[in-house]
Motif scaffolding. Sequence first.
Motif, PDB file in Angstrom:
ATOM      1  N   GLU A 138       5.336  -1.788   3.841  1.00 24.89           N
ATOM      2  CA  GLU A 138       6.600  -2.238   3.265  1.00 24.89           C
ATOM      3  C   GLU A 138       6.506  -3.650   2.683  1.00 24.89           C
ATOM      4  N   VAL A 139       7.385  -3.898   1.701  1.00 22.58           N
ATOM      5  CA  VAL A 139       7.578  -5.239   1.145  1.00 22.58           C
ATOM      6  C   VAL A 139       9.053  -5.595   1.294  1.00 22.58           C
ATOM      7  N   GLN A 140       9.313  -6.764   1.854  1.00 23.50           N
ATOM      8  CA  GLN A 140      10.684  -7.235   2.064  1.00 23.50           C
ATOM      9  C   GLN A 140      11.057  -8.197   0.941  1.00 23.50           C
ATOM     10  N   ILE A 141      12.251  -8.000   0.330  1.00 24.48           N
ATOM     11  CA  ILE A 141      12.746  -8.872  -0.740  1.00 24.48           C
ATOM     12  C   ILE A 141      13.970  -9.626  -0.228  1.00 24.48           C
ATOM     13  N   LEU A 142      13.958 -10.952  -0.377  1.00 24.97           N
ATOM     14  CA  LEU A 142      15.057 -11.794   0.092  1.00 24.97           C
ATOM     15  C   LEU A 142      15.538 -12.708  -1.023  1.00 24.97           C
ATOM     16  N   LYS A 147      18.348 -16.550   2.625  1.00 22.21           N
ATOM     17  CA  LYS A 147      17.640 -15.525   3.408  1.00 22.21           C
ATOM     18  C   LYS A 147      18.383 -14.194   3.426  1.00 22.21           C
ATOM     19  N   THR A 148      19.202 -13.960   2.400  1.00 26.62           N
ATOM     20  CA  THR A 148      19.939 -12.705   2.282  1.00 26.62           C
ATOM     21  C   THR A 148      18.987 -11.587   1.893  1.00 26.62           C
ATOM     22  N   SER A 149      19.006 -10.497   2.649  1.00 26.69           N
ATOM     23  CA  SER A 149      18.124  -9.371   2.354  1.00 26.69           C
ATOM     24  C   SER A 149      18.595  -8.654   1.093  1.00 26.69           C
ATOM     25  N   VAL A 150      17.682  -8.469   0.149  1.00 22.54           N
ATOM     26  CA  VAL A 150      17.985  -7.716  -1.064  1.00 22.54           C
ATOM     27  C   VAL A 150      17.646  -6.252  -0.846  1.00 22.54           C
ATOM     28  N   CYS A 151      16.432  -5.990  -0.378  1.00 25.66           N
ATOM     29  CA  CYS A 151      16.009  -4.613  -0.133  1.00 25.66           C
ATOM     30  C   CYS A 151      14.648  -4.612   0.554  1.00 25.66           C
ATOM     31  N   THR A 152      14.263  -3.443   1.034  1.00 23.63           N
ATOM     32  CA  THR A 152      12.915  -3.204   1.534  1.00 23.63           C
ATOM     33  C   THR A 152      12.283  -2.133   0.664  1.00 23.63           C
ATOM     34  N   LEU A 153      11.125  -2.455   0.099  1.00 26.17           N
ATOM     35  CA  LEU A 153      10.439  -1.509  -0.780  1.00 26.17           C
ATOM     36  C   LEU A 153       9.408  -0.739   0.039  1.00 26.17           C
ATOM     37  N   LYS A 154       9.633   0.560   0.162  1.00 23.76           N
ATOM     38  CA  LYS A 154       8.756   1.420   0.955  1.00 23.76           C
ATOM     39  C   LYS A 154       8.251   2.555   0.072  1.00 23.76           C
ATOM     40  N   PRO A 155       6.934   2.738  -0.013  1.00 23.67           N
ATOM     41  CA  PRO A 155       6.392   3.801  -0.878  1.00 23.67           C
ATOM     42  C   PRO A 155       6.920   5.184  -0.512  1.00 23.67           C
ATOM     43  N   GLU A 156       6.904   6.074  -1.497  1.00 23.78           N
ATOM     44  CA  GLU A 156       7.317   7.449  -1.263  1.00 23.78           C
ATOM     45  C   GLU A 156       6.439   8.054  -0.160  1.00 23.78           C
ATOM     46  N   ALA A 157       6.969   9.027   0.541  1.00 22.87           N
ATOM     47  CA  ALA A 157       6.279   9.585   1.709  1.00 22.87           C
ATOM     48  C   ALA A 157       4.897  10.134   1.370  1.00 22.87           C
ATOM     49  N   ASP A 158       4.735  10.666   0.154  1.00 25.56           N
ATOM     50  CA  ASP A 158       3.458  11.290  -0.190  1.00 25.56           C
ATOM     51  C   ASP A 158       2.477  10.327  -0.862  1.00 25.56           C
ATOM     52  N   ALA A 159       2.881   9.062  -1.058  1.00 24.72           N
ATOM     53  CA  ALA A 159       2.020   8.116  -1.782  1.00 24.72           C
ATOM     54  C   ALA A 159       0.903   7.575  -0.898  1.00 24.72           C
TER      55      ALA A 159
END
Length: 348
Positions: A138-142, A147-159
Amino acid sequence: MAASPLPPPDPRFVLRGTQSAVHALHFFGGAEGQGQPLLLSGSLSGLVHIWSLQTRRAVATLDGHRGQCVTWLHSLPQGHQLLSQGRDLKLCLWDLAEGRNAVVDSMRLESMGFCRSTVLARGQRHWMLAMPGRGSDEVQILEMPSKTSVCTLKPEADAKPGMPMCLELWQAESSPRPLLLAGYEDGSVALWDVSERKVCSRVACHTEPVMGFDFDSQKARGVSGSAEKALAVWSLDEQQALQVCKTHELTNPGIADVKIRPDRKILATAGWDHRVRVFHWRTMKPLAVLSFHSATVHCVAFAANGLLAAGSGDQRISIWSLYPISSDSSTLLSGHVEDTEVGAHALA
């Protein structure tokens, strides 16, 4: 008669005194009243040294990572604030204004990986931070400094690309949407649309983990290195699709870092074989092999004025003045430029 190879160039000068391997380098600003930028170095022992390139001495030492290796350094748009990332799982914000060297804020990282964070300026006082996330892939974007969380980027399950190894936030001039390039453990590079939280495209660049990359947003072209004996050059088209343009075979395996000079004329690589290699960015023609160091070169950095710094496991930082920054493309291709140890004046 064939021209004989030019002799290898020497560094302009060498900085000593880190007392441990150098793993991170970053140029920032100019000292007050001076034209030279300052150079920051991060060491295996957890210290950050601030170097004056005029006196060639450390003017300050920052100790905020409890003896754990400093892996990343970045100055913020205000010019007097510094971010440092260490293997102690801490990201420190330093105030360096008016001679200060205090940690004014810090954040805990969730990942034990080797991935360095990245910053995208969003005005003078706000910036976006991408860092390794809690999950191994995962990659965390703030939004910072709140320090407000924008999103967490998580690869597709099959990647299944594995851990992120290097990150770069950027924004196209034609769009307000932030984008993230990520190099992964499986050797792939992916382009993320941060707003949509999705992968726009992914391309296989290496069969080993991506150890370092740099991206030229003006040319929409990037270059990456790994444990292999090759650099990969890849591009991004108008449909945001990544594709490998070419690979450049190297003499020895192992690239720890890659940097494109700010004028986008040349690039430098940090090699496991103790060497810094310099290439013409448009053609990838080898220009010089700098063989000063006696251990792995972990990092390279360019200053705005064209100076090149290289940091090594031999506890030394070499400073090089290669090819004037005003050189045009024709100048960069003159001289003897085989992949041998050639003089820095090969482009003159």
